[in-house]
Design a protein around this motif. Sequence first.
Motif, short mmCIF file in Angstrom:
data_model
loop_
_atom_site.label_atom_id
_atom_site.label_comp_id
_atom_site.label_asym_id
_atom_site.label_seq_id
_atom_site.Cartn_x
_atom_site.Cartn_y
_atom_site.Cartn_z
N MET A 1 4.75 6.50 -0.83
CA MET A 1 5.10 6.83 0.40
C MET A 1 6.47 6.57 1.02
N ILE A 2 7.22 5.43 0.45
CA ILE A 2 8.40 4.93 1.03
C ILE A 2 9.50 6.08 0.63
N GLU A 3 9.47 6.36 -0.69
CA GLU A 3 10.44 7.38 -1.00
C GLU A 3 10.11 8.68 -0.59
N ASN B 1 -4.32 9.06 4.18
CA ASN B 1 -4.74 10.27 3.31
C ASN B 1 -4.22 10.12 1.99
N LYS B 2 -3.06 9.61 1.74
CA LYS B 2 -2.61 9.31 0.30
C LYS B 2 -3.70 8.38 -0.27
N ASP C 1 1.77 9.01 12.63
CA ASP C 1 1.78 9.71 11.38
C ASP C 1 1.85 8.90 10.08
N VAL C 2 2.53 7.56 10.22
CA VAL C 2 2.62 7.01 9.13
C VAL C 2 1.43 6.48 8.46
N ARG D 1 0.99 -1.09 0.00
CA ARG D 1 0.06 -0.01 -0.09
C ARG D 1 0.75 1.15 0.13
N MET D 2 2.00 1.25 0.59
CA MET D 2 2.73 2.45 1.01
C MET D 2 3.48 2.51 -0.41
N ASN D 3 3.88 1.55 -1.05
CA ASN D 3 4.64 1.47 -2.42
C ASN D 3 3.76 1.95 -3.43
#
Length: 79
Positions: free
Chosen positions: A44-46, A74-75, A67-68, A38-40
């Motif tokens: 979000m990771i970079e 939100n993203k 926060d994460v 999901r972050m990728n």
Amino acid sequence: MEHIIELSSDEIKMAFVASCIEGAARRMGVSYREVYDRMNNVGMIEDYLLGCYDMLHTESREHVTDDVIECLLNKEATR
């Protein structure tokens, strides 16, 4: 005789990223792989974890996890 292993800056940052992913996964009750994917998917990771590393790594683990998760949700909501 004691052997000291010195980590590079990149290795330290990647350990931080892994810690953030695992903390968020634990709090959300999902697998770390799901959180990573999901972050990728939202970059979000970079952009966030590595991009804001200097600020984030000074915060408490609980605060960073909050926060994460908030940033991820939100993203995803704006996609």
